[in-house]
Design an enzyme around this catalytic site. Structure first.
Site, PDB file in Angstrom:
ATOM      1  N   GLN A   1      -0.890  11.288 -15.008  1.00 42.30           N
ATOM      2  CA  GLN A   1      -0.897   9.823 -15.047  1.00 42.30           C
ATOM      3  C   GLN A   1       0.083   9.298 -14.002  1.00 42.30           C
ATOM      4  O   GLN A   1       0.134   8.108 -13.730  1.00 42.30           O
ATOM      5  CB  GLN A   1      -0.486   9.321 -16.423  1.00 42.30           C
ATOM      6  N   ASN A   2       0.888  10.209 -13.463  1.00 44.13           N
ATOM      7  CA  ASN A   2       1.939   9.816 -12.522  1.00 44.13           C
ATOM      8  C   ASN A   2       1.361   9.532 -11.140  1.00 44.13           C
ATOM      9  O   ASN A   2       0.387  10.170 -10.723  1.00 44.13           O
ATOM     10  CB  ASN A   2       3.004  10.919 -12.421  1.00 44.13           C
TER      11      ASN A   2
ATOM     12  N   ARG B   1       9.095   1.388  -4.982  1.00 41.62           N
ATOM     13  CA  ARG B   1       8.893   2.669  -5.691  1.00 41.62           C
ATOM     14  C   ARG B   1       8.558   3.780  -4.692  1.00 41.62           C
ATOM     15  O   ARG B   1       8.962   4.926  -4.849  1.00 41.62           O
ATOM     16  CB  ARG B   1       7.794   2.512  -6.746  1.00 41.62           C
TER      17      ARG B   1
ATOM     18  N   HIS C   1      -4.418   7.874 -12.271  1.00 39.10           N
ATOM     19  CA  HIS C   1      -3.960   6.492 -12.069  1.00 39.10           C
ATOM     20  C   HIS C   1      -3.600   6.212 -10.622  1.00 39.10           C
ATOM     21  O   HIS C   1      -2.903   5.252 -10.326  1.00 39.10           O
ATOM     22  CB  HIS C   1      -2.768   6.195 -12.989  1.00 39.10           C
TER      23      HIS C   1
ATOM     24  N   THR D   1       4.482  12.471 -22.014  1.00 37.60           N
ATOM     25  CA  THR D   1       3.731  11.218 -22.084  1.00 37.60           C
ATOM     26  C   THR D   1       3.813  10.644 -23.491  1.00 37.60           C
ATOM     27  O   THR D   1       3.775  11.366 -24.480  1.00 37.60           O
ATOM     28  CB  THR D   1       2.252  11.405 -21.654  1.00 37.60           C
TER      29      THR D   1
ATOM     30  N   CYS E   1      -5.989  -2.879   8.483  1.00 36.85           N
ATOM     31  CA  CYS E   1      -6.471  -1.566   8.020  1.00 36.85           C
ATOM     32  C   CYS E   1      -6.647  -0.669   9.245  1.00 36.85           C
ATOM     33  O   CYS E   1      -7.100  -1.125  10.299  1.00 36.85           O
ATOM     34  CB  CYS E   1      -7.817  -1.770   7.309  1.00 36.85           C
TER      35      CYS E   1
ATOM     36  N   CYS F   1     -10.946  -0.465   9.545  1.00 42.28           N
ATOM     37  CA  CYS F   1     -11.765  -1.622   9.947  1.00 42.28           C
ATOM     38  C   CYS F   1     -10.973  -2.630  10.763  1.00 42.28           C
ATOM     39  O   CYS F   1     -11.521  -3.633  11.226  1.00 42.28           O
ATOM     40  CB  CYS F   1     -12.369  -2.312   8.713  1.00 42.28           C
TER      41      CYS F   1
HETATM   42  C1  BV8 Z   1      -8.943   0.892 -18.692  1.00 41.19           C
HETATM   43  C2  BV8 Z   1      -0.346   3.048 -12.534  1.00 41.19           C
HETATM   44  C3  BV8 Z   1     -11.141   0.190 -18.932  1.00 41.19           C
HETATM   45  C4  BV8 Z   1       0.446   1.797 -12.312  1.00 41.19           C
HETATM   46  C5  BV8 Z   1      -0.750   2.936 -14.901  1.00 41.19           C
HETATM   47  C6  BV8 Z   1      -5.199  -4.639 -24.223  1.00 41.19           C
HETATM   48  C7  BV8 Z   1      -5.141  -5.411 -23.072  1.00 41.19           C
HETATM   49  C8  BV8 Z   1      -5.408  -4.883 -21.797  1.00 41.19           C
HETATM   50  C9  BV8 Z   1      -5.752  -3.559 -21.666  1.00 41.19           C
HETATM   51  C10 BV8 Z   1      -5.792  -2.805 -22.815  1.00 41.19           C
HETATM   52  C11 BV8 Z   1      -5.519  -3.319 -24.082  1.00 41.19           C
HETATM   53  N1  BV8 Z   1      -5.637  -2.318 -24.982  1.00 41.19           N
HETATM   54  C12 BV8 Z   1      -5.959  -1.179 -24.346  1.00 41.19           C
HETATM   55  C13 BV8 Z   1      -6.071  -1.473 -23.032  1.00 41.19           C
HETATM   56  C14 BV8 Z   1      -6.420  -0.551 -21.998  1.00 41.19           C
HETATM   57  C15 BV8 Z   1      -5.177  -0.280 -21.143  1.00 41.19           C
HETATM   58  C16 BV8 Z   1      -4.057   0.217 -22.028  1.00 41.19           C
HETATM   59  O1  BV8 Z   1      -4.106   1.321 -22.522  1.00 41.19           O
HETATM   60  N2  BV8 Z   1      -3.035  -0.642 -22.230  1.00 41.19           N
HETATM   61  C17 BV8 Z   1      -1.904  -0.265 -23.038  1.00 41.19           C
HETATM   62  C18 BV8 Z   1      -0.685  -1.052 -22.583  1.00 41.19           C
HETATM   63  C19 BV8 Z   1      -2.248  -0.553 -24.507  1.00 41.19           C
HETATM   64  N3  BV8 Z   1      -5.591   0.735 -20.228  1.00 41.19           N
HETATM   65  C20 BV8 Z   1      -6.110   0.372 -19.050  1.00 41.19           C
HETATM   66  O2  BV8 Z   1      -6.178  -0.771 -18.646  1.00 41.19           O
HETATM   67  C21 BV8 Z   1      -6.677   1.512 -18.234  1.00 41.19           C
HETATM   68  N4  BV8 Z   1      -7.995   1.169 -17.815  1.00 41.19           N
HETATM   69  O3  BV8 Z   1      -8.806   0.921 -19.886  1.00 41.19           O
HETATM   70  O4  BV8 Z   1     -10.096   0.555 -18.066  1.00 41.19           O
HETATM   71  C22 BV8 Z   1     -12.300  -0.110 -18.110  1.00 41.19           C
HETATM   72  C23 BV8 Z   1     -13.533   0.234 -18.624  1.00 41.19           C
HETATM   73  C24 BV8 Z   1     -14.633  -0.012 -17.874  1.00 41.19           C
HETATM   74  C25 BV8 Z   1     -14.497  -0.615 -16.627  1.00 41.19           C
HETATM   75  C26 BV8 Z   1     -13.248  -0.954 -16.134  1.00 41.19           C
HETATM   76  C27 BV8 Z   1     -12.136  -0.702 -16.873  1.00 41.19           C
HETATM   77  C28 BV8 Z   1      -5.855   1.773 -16.982  1.00 41.19           C
HETATM   78  C29 BV8 Z   1      -4.456   2.172 -17.366  1.00 41.19           C
HETATM   79  C30 BV8 Z   1      -3.722   2.622 -16.110  1.00 41.19           C
HETATM   80  C31 BV8 Z   1      -2.608   1.648 -15.793  1.00 41.19           C
HETATM   81  N5  BV8 Z   1      -1.813   2.215 -14.706  1.00 41.19           N
HETATM   82  N6  BV8 Z   1      -0.074   3.476 -13.887  1.00 41.19           N
HETATM   83  C32 BV8 Z   1       1.863   2.128 -12.001  1.00 41.19           C
HETATM   84  O5  BV8 Z   1       2.286   3.272 -12.222  1.00 41.19           O
HETATM   85  O6  BV8 Z   1       2.538   1.211 -11.532  1.00 41.19           O
HETATM   86  S1  BV8 Z   1      -0.207   3.232 -16.456  1.00 41.19           S
HETATM   87  C33 BV8 Z   1       1.368   3.813 -16.394  1.00 41.19           C
HETATM   88  O7  BV8 Z   1       1.884   3.691 -17.687  1.00 41.19           O
HETATM   89  C34 BV8 Z   1       1.439   5.286 -16.118  1.00 41.19           C
HETATM   90  O8  BV8 Z   1       0.528   5.714 -15.159  1.00 41.19           O
HETATM   91  C35 BV8 Z   1       1.212   5.919 -17.446  1.00 41.19           C
HETATM   92  O9  BV8 Z   1      -0.144   6.128 -17.689  1.00 41.19           O
HETATM   93  C36 BV8 Z   1       1.697   4.856 -18.383  1.00 41.19           C
HETATM   94  C37 BV8 Z   1       3.017   5.289 -18.877  1.00 41.19           C
HETATM   95  O10 BV8 Z   1       2.757   6.294 -19.758  1.00 41.19           O
HETATM   96  P1  BV8 Z   1       3.672   7.603 -19.761  1.00 41.19           P
HETATM   97  O11 BV8 Z   1       3.461   8.366 -18.508  1.00 41.19           O
HETATM   98  O12 BV8 Z   1       3.383   8.255 -21.047  1.00 41.19           O
HETATM   99  O13 BV8 Z   1       5.173   7.082 -19.691  1.00 41.19           O
HETATM  100  P2  BV8 Z   1       6.045   6.519 -20.904  1.00 41.19           P
HETATM  101  O14 BV8 Z   1       7.315   5.984 -20.350  1.00 41.19           O
HETATM  102  O15 BV8 Z   1       5.191   5.641 -21.754  1.00 41.19           O
HETATM  103  O16 BV8 Z   1       6.390   7.832 -21.768  1.00 41.19           O
HETATM  104  C38 BV8 Z   1       7.222   8.834 -21.213  1.00 41.19           C
HETATM  105  C39 BV8 Z   1       7.349   9.895 -22.286  1.00 41.19           C
HETATM  106  O17 BV8 Z   1       8.137  10.961 -21.743  1.00 41.19           O
HETATM  107  C40 BV8 Z   1       8.087   9.400 -23.513  1.00 41.19           C
HETATM  108  O18 BV8 Z   1       7.420   9.853 -24.677  1.00 41.19           O
HETATM  109  C41 BV8 Z   1       9.473  10.036 -23.413  1.00 41.19           C
HETATM  110  O19 BV8 Z   1      10.001  10.384 -24.673  1.00 41.19           O
HETATM  111  C42 BV8 Z   1       9.184  11.281 -22.627  1.00 41.19           C
HETATM  112  N7  BV8 Z   1      10.303  11.736 -21.789  1.00 41.19           N
HETATM  113  C43 BV8 Z   1      11.222  10.982 -21.147  1.00 41.19           C
HETATM  114  N8  BV8 Z   1      12.059  11.793 -20.463  1.00 41.19           N
HETATM  115  C44 BV8 Z   1      11.646  13.065 -20.676  1.00 41.19           C
HETATM  116  C45 BV8 Z   1      10.530  13.031 -21.526  1.00 41.19           C
HETATM  117  N9  BV8 Z   1       9.897  14.145 -21.932  1.00 41.19           N
HETATM  118  C46 BV8 Z   1      10.381  15.315 -21.478  1.00 41.19           C
HETATM  119  N10 BV8 Z   1      11.452  15.428 -20.661  1.00 41.19           N
HETATM  120  C47 BV8 Z   1      12.096  14.331 -20.239  1.00 41.19           C
HETATM  121  N11 BV8 Z   1      13.163  14.456 -19.415  1.00 41.19           N
END
Ligand code: BV8
Length: 234
Positions: A92-93, A57, A110, A178, A137, A140
């Site tokens: 979030q990107n 990526r 993120h 998003t 690293c 270190c």
């Molecule tokens: C946390 C980095 C708590 C990595 C990312 C059950 C099990 C396990 C976990 C959970 C669970 N339920 C809830 C959770 C929490 C979990 C979560 O939400 N899971 C989801 C799957 C339900 N969240 C977490 O784990 C977060 N941490 O909760 O910690 C905690 C508390 C205390 C102490 C410790 C911890 C951390 C989440 C972060 C994960 N990392 N990214 C990587 O990139 O490789 S997430 C990753 O996916 C992105 O960063 C982004 O956030 C997400 C994708 O979302 P979008 O950006 O919205 O992308 P998507 O494709 O979904 O949507 C795109 C949109 O654009 C669409 O609507 C589309 O129509 C539109 N679009 C497309 N093209 C266009 C457009 N719009 C306009 N123009 C266009 N051309």
């Protein structure tokens, strides 16, 4: 008094720059299982597989450039600050296209693809093109501790205190490109709304969180965002 603006972007804002989204049919998580590649457990069990995913990526990001949506948001930031307004762009990107377009007040909740972190000493550096477990690293000098400076599922996103402070203070909350499926980002519109902000969603299609917004502008980010910025700055 110029409004306080809080902008949240997702992968839809970078889609037209050639970087994949996550949940679109051809999205990243359609091709790859995030449980195998974007969790601390995955990294602990198969670090080289996870490194290969992010190395690929990072290579892809070299070929991408900002699109009109990124550029318009940088224009908006400059105009807003010039008027004495508050402005924060939380993304979030993990790409740096907002910065390449000239945005300065950017928070990567993120993490960032172009950075790596040493789990042994905590130091964050600009990432090597290819990170592997045998590389030492830069701080270190120990090998075996380098990981992408990315927030995986189950890990705490970055700058959450700043983010919640700004959510509670903003007058206008704008979510762009998003799907509102990943928490805590998906809950930000509710926090802003409860604190009295107006909420605008700019997206290609309806999302799970659309009902929470006061207004929606549908369309491609490269068209809908510059049009919205023109209205705001006009
Ligand atoms: C946390 C980095 C708590 C990595 C990312 C059950 C099990 C396990 C976990 C959970 C669970 N339920 C809830 C959770 C929490 C979990 C979560 O939400 N899971 C989801 C799957 C339900 N969240 C977490 O784990 C977060 N941490 O909760 O910690 C905690 C508390 C205390 C102490 C410790 C911890 C951390 C989440 C972060 C994960 N990392 N990214 C990587 O990139 O490789 S997430 C990753 O996916 C992105 O960063 C982004 O956030 C997400 C994708 O979302 P979008 O950006 O919205 O992308 P998507 O494709 O979904 O949507 C795109 C949109 O654009 C669409 O609507 C589309 O129509 C539109 N679009 C497309 N093209 C266009 C457009 N719009 C306009 N123009 C266009 N051309």
């Amino acid at each position: 008094m110029t409004q306080s603006l809080f902008i949240l972007t997702g992968s839809g804002v970078s889609a037209e720059s050639g970087l994949g989204t996550f949940r679109d049919t051809d999205g990243l998580w359609a091709k790859f299982d995030w449980r195998e590649l974007a969790t601390p457990e995955a990294f602990a069990s198969k670090p080289e597989q996870v490194h290969a995913f992010y190395n690929a990526r990072r290579a892809g990001l070299k070929k991408a450039s900002p699109n009109a949506a990124h550029l318009a948001l940088a224009d908006l930031e400059r105009a807003w600050l010039a008027r004495g307004g508050e402005f924060l762009l939380v993304t979030q990107n993990v790409d740096d296209l907002h910065e390449q377009a000239g945005s300065e007040r950017v928070v990567h909740m993120h993490g960032e693809l172009k950075k790596m972190r040493c789990e042994l000493c905590g130091e964050v550096h600009e990432a090597f093109d290819e990170i592997t477990m045998d590389l030492p690293c830069l701080n270190c000098r120990e090998a075996g501790g380098l990981r992408p400076h990315i927030v995986w599922f189950g890990e705490m996103p970055m700058e959450m205190d700043l983010i919640y402070d700004q959510l509670e203070a903003c007058d206008l909350f704008v979510a762009i490109g998003t799907s509102g499926t990943v928490y805590p980002a998906a809950g930000f519109s509710q926090v802003a709304k409860q604190a009295g902000a107006r909420c605008l969603e700019i997206n290609l299609e309806e999302t799970d969180t659309s009902p929470l917004f006061d207004e929606a502008r549908k369309g491609l980010a490269s068209q809908a965002v510059p049009a919205w910025v023109a209205d705001m700055v006009g």
